[in-house]
Design an enzyme around this catalytic site. Structure first.
Site, PDB file in Angstrom:
ATOM      1  N   CYS A 103       0.825  -1.214   0.000  1.00 54.14           N
ATOM      2  CA  CYS A 103       0.000   0.000   0.000  1.00 54.14           C
ATOM      3  C   CYS A 103       0.856   1.261   0.000  1.00 54.14           C
ATOM      4  O   CYS A 103       0.689   2.141  -0.839  1.00 54.14           O
ATOM      5  CB  CYS A 103      -0.932   0.003   1.201  1.00 54.14           C
ATOM      6  SG  CYS A 103      -1.905   1.499   1.346  1.00 54.14           S
ATOM      7  N   CYS A 159      -1.747   1.699  -2.894  1.00 57.82           N
ATOM      8  CA  CYS A 159      -2.697   2.799  -2.639  1.00 57.82           C
ATOM      9  C   CYS A 159      -2.065   4.186  -2.685  1.00 57.82           C
ATOM     10  O   CYS A 159      -2.610   5.084  -3.322  1.00 57.82           O
ATOM     11  CB  CYS A 159      -3.369   2.668  -1.286  1.00 57.82           C
ATOM     12  SG  CYS A 159      -3.195   1.130  -0.419  1.00 57.82           S
ATOM     13  N   LYS A 175      -0.505   5.252  -6.105  1.00 55.09           N
ATOM     14  CA  LYS A 175      -1.637   5.228  -7.038  1.00 55.09           C
ATOM     15  C   LYS A 175      -2.543   6.444  -6.845  1.00 55.09           C
ATOM     16  O   LYS A 175      -2.916   7.133  -7.788  1.00 55.09           O
ATOM     17  CB  LYS A 175      -2.415   3.919  -6.837  1.00 55.09           C
ATOM     18  CG  LYS A 175      -3.694   3.776  -7.592  1.00 55.09           C
ATOM     19  CD  LYS A 175      -4.913   4.268  -6.832  1.00 55.09           C
ATOM     20  CE  LYS A 175      -5.301   3.488  -5.623  1.00 55.09           C
ATOM     21  NZ  LYS A 175      -5.831   2.163  -5.880  1.00 55.09           N
ATOM     22  N   LYS A 176      -2.875   6.733  -5.578  1.00 51.98           N
ATOM     23  CA  LYS A 176      -3.765   7.864  -5.315  1.00 51.98           C
ATOM     24  C   LYS A 176      -3.096   9.177  -5.721  1.00 51.98           C
ATOM     25  O   LYS A 176      -3.749  10.098  -6.212  1.00 51.98           O
ATOM     26  CB  LYS A 176      -4.150   7.897  -3.833  1.00 51.98           C
ATOM     27  CG  LYS A 176      -5.154   8.986  -3.446  1.00 51.98           C
ATOM     28  CD  LYS A 176      -6.575   8.634  -3.858  1.00 51.98           C
ATOM     29  CE  LYS A 176      -7.558   9.785  -3.726  1.00 51.98           C
ATOM     30  NZ  LYS A 176      -7.898  10.133  -2.353  1.00 51.98           N
ATOM     31  N   TYR A 229      -8.913  -3.674 -11.283  1.00 54.01           N
ATOM     32  CA  TYR A 229      -8.860  -2.262 -10.896  1.00 54.01           C
ATOM     33  C   TYR A 229      -7.465  -1.662 -11.063  1.00 54.01           C
ATOM     34  O   TYR A 229      -7.325  -0.498 -11.425  1.00 54.01           O
ATOM     35  CB  TYR A 229      -9.436  -2.050  -9.490  1.00 54.01           C
ATOM     36  CG  TYR A 229      -8.508  -2.364  -8.347  1.00 54.01           C
ATOM     37  CD1 TYR A 229      -7.693  -1.367  -7.816  1.00 54.01           C
ATOM     38  CD2 TYR A 229      -8.444  -3.629  -7.784  1.00 54.01           C
ATOM     39  CE1 TYR A 229      -6.833  -1.642  -6.762  1.00 54.01           C
ATOM     40  CE2 TYR A 229      -7.598  -3.911  -6.738  1.00 54.01           C
ATOM     41  CZ  TYR A 229      -6.788  -2.914  -6.234  1.00 54.01           C
ATOM     42  OH  TYR A 229      -5.938  -3.180  -5.208  1.00 54.01           O
ATOM     43  N   GLU A 282      -6.901   1.625 -13.360  1.00 55.32           N
ATOM     44  CA  GLU A 282      -6.385   2.846 -12.737  1.00 55.32           C
ATOM     45  C   GLU A 282      -5.121   3.329 -13.440  1.00 55.32           C
ATOM     46  O   GLU A 282      -4.968   4.525 -13.712  1.00 55.32           O
ATOM     47  CB  GLU A 282      -6.097   2.595 -11.244  1.00 55.32           C
ATOM     48  CG  GLU A 282      -7.375   2.464 -10.424  1.00 55.32           C
ATOM     49  CD  GLU A 282      -7.139   2.062  -8.971  1.00 55.32           C
ATOM     50  OE1 GLU A 282      -8.064   2.207  -8.161  1.00 55.32           O
ATOM     51  OE2 GLU A 282      -6.031   1.601  -8.642  1.00 55.32           O
ATOM     52  N   VAL A 335      -8.254  -6.918 -22.457  1.00 54.08           N
ATOM     53  CA  VAL A 335      -9.202  -7.582 -21.563  1.00 54.08           C
ATOM     54  C   VAL A 335      -9.401  -9.020 -22.025  1.00 54.08           C
ATOM     55  O   VAL A 335      -9.813  -9.244 -23.164  1.00 54.08           O
ATOM     56  CB  VAL A 335     -10.581  -6.867 -21.601  1.00 54.08           C
ATOM     57  CG1 VAL A 335     -11.486  -7.397 -20.502  1.00 54.08           C
ATOM     58  CG2 VAL A 335     -10.433  -5.360 -21.512  1.00 54.08           C
ATOM     59  N   VAL A 383      -8.719  -3.356   5.586  1.00 47.37           N
ATOM     60  CA  VAL A 383      -9.202  -4.666   6.040  1.00 47.37           C
ATOM     61  C   VAL A 383      -8.091  -5.376   6.794  1.00 47.37           C
ATOM     62  O   VAL A 383      -8.294  -5.913   7.886  1.00 47.37           O
ATOM     63  CB  VAL A 383      -9.676  -5.506   4.829  1.00 47.37           C
ATOM     64  CG1 VAL A 383      -9.929  -6.945   5.236  1.00 47.37           C
ATOM     65  CG2 VAL A 383     -10.929  -4.893   4.216  1.00 47.37           C
ATOM     66  N   HIS A 412     -26.980  20.464  -0.500  1.00 51.13           N
ATOM     67  CA  HIS A 412     -27.059  20.969  -1.859  1.00 51.13           C
ATOM     68  C   HIS A 412     -26.064  22.083  -2.098  1.00 51.13           C
ATOM     69  O   HIS A 412     -25.912  22.931  -1.237  1.00 51.13           O
ATOM     70  CB  HIS A 412     -28.477  21.479  -2.132  1.00 51.13           C
ATOM     71  CG  HIS A 412     -28.743  21.705  -3.585  1.00 51.13           C
ATOM     72  ND1 HIS A 412     -28.743  20.667  -4.489  1.00 51.13           N
ATOM     73  CD2 HIS A 412     -28.985  22.840  -4.284  1.00 51.13           C
ATOM     74  CE1 HIS A 412     -28.995  21.169  -5.696  1.00 51.13           C
ATOM     75  NE2 HIS A 412     -29.135  22.484  -5.598  1.00 51.13           N
ATOM     76  N   GLU A 472     -25.465  13.969  -2.338  1.00 49.41           N
ATOM     77  CA  GLU A 472     -26.888  14.131  -2.009  1.00 49.41           C
ATOM     78  C   GLU A 472     -27.786  13.370  -2.989  1.00 49.41           C
ATOM     79  O   GLU A 472     -28.938  13.081  -2.674  1.00 49.41           O
ATOM     80  CB  GLU A 472     -27.287  15.615  -2.021  1.00 49.41           C
ATOM     81  CG  GLU A 472     -27.360  16.206  -3.428  1.00 49.41           C
ATOM     82  CD  GLU A 472     -27.997  17.592  -3.496  1.00 49.41           C
ATOM     83  OE1 GLU A 472     -28.944  17.850  -2.732  1.00 49.41           O
ATOM     84  OE2 GLU A 472     -27.542  18.409  -4.318  1.00 49.41           O
TER      85      GLU A 472
END
Lengths: 146, 549
Positions: free
Chosen positions: B111, B116, B119-120, B254, B258, B274, B395, B522, B527
């Site tokens: 990570c 993570c 990547k982020k 994923y 990404e 794919v 997790v 709003h 929402e």
């Protein structure tokens, strides 16, 4: 492809910038004819014992990391302050990633950290980026202390 | 030296160092890092029970360590820190085998180093590029689109520097909490003995009452001629010295999506190959929308195709030949970079888990486990090596902490692997929690499931005329009142931020009636969940007619 070409050329320029950053943290006086080497990079713990702990003059230890931007900004400032003292005090630079145990022994949690050492003992500690005035006072204090 | 004396010495040394260093306050200074103080664990034991635990356990089992953790990633570190906070003597072994491209990294696991976090940050770089283009229509005077380009080296360096700072923080944290960190490759000799091969080649044998396996996984290289020599993986992409250029991403999970997503946003030519389906395991309607969105942004897709060979050309490009599984035709093209993202494998065989009799899944080689226990009573497992569990950092962290609490503090809470929210950080994000529509129908039957859905238009899309065509959400719930929610799915900006709060609501059993009763904020995208009223069963067009009210 235009984008790729541009990216390549920007890598080149980044490499130049990077190398100039590295220059500024290398010992500057190795090649000079000045008798006193007042900035050096610590090589290992034995080197640290010999040149820092057993130093005849006070030592400012600069704990830095290559990935730390404030460290890069601090380096030229502390070097200029040390140079003003003309050998009364020396600067030892410790890369915390190269010498992790040493840094952890001195409780380095954040960088940059400056530690003032005299006769092998820690006299003072300064955490974070500082302006030149503050650095000068910090260095003065250890030079003048008995 | 007895273990108690060892600990005492460490503590004394630490105290001495801090006393020596004095107390100079930070004042008006800039920090790169601030050490985080240890957080009190949930249900922290009293001082007495702590001391009791540390003296009794050690004398009773006679091993050097209460716990040895193999793997310094999210799960392993979380369990180690928790165990130490409960008075246990713990060592963590962490070692990174270089990738076939020679990429290696520091403490913290996938990570932090190759997952993570980078990547982020690359995703954020992509979003910023998009925002820059939008900015012109909001009145900012910015250069022409063509002139706004990405400095890959700068991005890589910034991200890598951040990672290194995190490596350091983790290292300091282990030292502060008195977790013994050993930079060594661990493997099991028997059910209480761990062999550690240190970086300098020396070896150590560690005897432990409990062993926690937390090695995580690494990308798979399929057995295709030229793949190992010519492909990179997610292990390498975030530290590539040069921009990847024209890239073929093999695999549409994923990770593949990404990577293709941010490369395309950076202005590079990106193609995704794919084999069967996009985002296997995720809701397939949502996966279809993500595919459409990425196509509309310029990512190319090669459906029902598998790679056949990869050959490096004289100019450094890689010639990839692939086969179409439907018409059996072969095609090929040249790429600057080929990124293999066909899955990950657990590092269970590397630690010889099979040789001490730990039950592994015959195909995946993951640990077959209930409640993080293995079939060996004193060996436990957390994280990506668990068969059938989500491969997600939070997790692993949660499971590791709870396991330590159960082992050393009479904790009773077990890890709840259901309704864990996650997000695919494709250019338009996909956040979800709970069951996919197809899984819900499979489990409950079509007649017992209601799906509320809507396309929506984010307010900020109008002015720059961004297409809201794939801004879509749905709630999968029981048909019978009060319509307990089983799954929530969202495609749009800030998917991760949107879905997290709803995950908490699902955790406490939110119903569709309660969601409809909730008043929105709003104008936000989140929402829109509170405004859902069209069911799929009704056949009403879920496309919005106008912007407001």
């Amino acid at each position: 492809m235009f984008a790729t070409k541009f990216l390549r050329s920007s890598i080149f320029s980044a490499a130049i910038r990077e190398s100039s950053d590295i220059c500024s943290i290398l010992p500057k006086r190795f090649a000079s004819t000045a008798p006193q080497i007042d900035v050096f990079v610590v090589q290992d713990s034995k080197d640290f014992d010999e040149r820092v702990k057993n130093s005849k003059v006070p030592v400012i230890v600069d704990f830095f990391a290559t990935w730390c931007n404030p460290c890069r900004m601090l380096t030229p400032r502390i070097e200029s302050v040390i140079a003003e003292r003309k050998g009364e005090v020396v600067l030892a630079k410790v890369d915390i990633d190269e010498h992790t145990e040493l840094a952890l022994d001195y409780d380095i949690g954040s960088v940059p950290v400056l530690i003032a050492m005299k006769n092998g003992k820690v006299e003072d500690k300064l955490i974070g980026l500082q302006d030149t005035d503050k650095l000068r006072k910090f260095v003065d204090k250890v030079v003048k202390s008995k | 030296m007895s273990s108690m004396a060892f600990l005492a010495t460490r503590r004394f040394a630490g105290g001495l160092a801090s006393r020596l260093l004095g107390v100079s306050g930070p004042g008006e200074v800039e920090f790169v890092l601030i050490r985080r103080k240890a957080q009190a664990p949930r249900g922290a034991p009293s001082q007495t029970s702590r001391r009791f635990a540390s003296t009794s356990s050690r004398s009773s089992h006679g091993f050097d360590y209460d716990l040895v953790v193999i793997g310094g990633g999210s799960g392993g570190l979380a369990a180690a820190k928790e165990a130490v906070s409960l008075g246990k003597k713990v060592a963590v072994l962490d070692f990174v085998e270089p990738s076939p491209r020679g990429t290696t990294w520091g403490l913290g696991g996938t990570c932090v180093n190759v997952g993570c976090i980078p990547k982020k940050l690359f995703h954020q770089a992509a979003l910023l590029g998009e925002s820059l283009h939008d900015a012109a229509s909001f009145g900012w005077n910015i250069p022409e689109r063509k002139q706004i380009t990405l400095d890959w080296a700068k991005l890589r360096e910034s991200v890598q520097n951040h990672i290194k700072s995190v490596n350091w923080v983790l290292r300091v944290e282990l030292r502060d909490k008195k977790v013994e960190y050993i930079n060594a490759l661990g493997s099991l000799i028997d059910t209480n003995t761990v062999h550690a091969k240190l970086k300098n080649g020396s070896e150590r044998i560690l005897k432990a009452n409990h062993i926690l396996l937390a090695m995580g996984g690494r990308p798979i290289y399929p057995d295709i001629p030229g793949a190992l020599e010519n492909c990179i993986t997610s292990d390498d992409i975030f530290s590539l010295p040069e921009a990847p250029g024209k890239t073929l991403v093999i695999g549409a999970g994923y990770i593949g999506l990404e990577c293709a997503g941010f490369l395309n946003e950076f202005g590079m030519d990106a193609t995704v190959m794919v084999r069967s389906v996009v985002l296997r395991g995720f809701d397939q309607q949502m996966a279809g929308l993500i595919t459409e969105e990425m196509k509309s942004r310029g990512v190319k897709f090669l459906f029902k195709c598998v790679p056949v060979s990869m050959v490096r050309q004289a100019d450094g490009k890689v010639k990839v030949t692939w086969k179409n599984l439907e018409d059996k035709s072969e095609s090929s093209d040249l790429y600057d970079t080929v990124l293999m993202a066909t899955g990950r494998r657990p590092l269970t065989l590397e630690v010889k888990a099979d040789q001490v009799g730990i039950k592994l899944h015959p195909d995946s080689k993951k640990v077959v486990s209930e409640k993080e226990l293995t079939n060996i009573p004193n060996i436990f497992a957390v994280g990506d090596i668990l068969e059938g569990k989500p491969e997600l950092t939070p997790v692993a962290i949660q499971a590791g902490k709870l396991l330590a609490q159960r082992l050393y503090n009479n904790g009773k809470i077990e890890m709840d692997y259901d309704n864990v929210a996650t997000t695919v950080f494709s250019p338009l994000e996909y956040g979800c929690c709970g069951l996919s529509e197809e899984t819900a129908i499979e489990r409950y039957g079509d007649d017992n499931i209601e799906v509320y859905h809507a396309f929506y238009k984010p307010t900020e899309f109008f002015i720059p005329q961004r297409s809201p065509a794939r801004c879509y959400m749905k709630v999968v719930c029981q048909r019978q009142s009060p319509q307990k929610i089983l799954g929530m799915h969202y495609i749009g900006p800030q998917g991760g931020e949107v879905i997290q709060g709803y995950a908490a609501a699902m955790k406490v059993g939110i119903t569709m009636e309660q969601l409809m009763d909730t008043v929105g904020i709003h104008p936000t995208v989140s929402e829109e969940f509170t405004r859902l009223w069209i069911t799929k069963r009704s056949g009403i067009d879920p496309t919005p007619q106008s912007c407001c009210s």
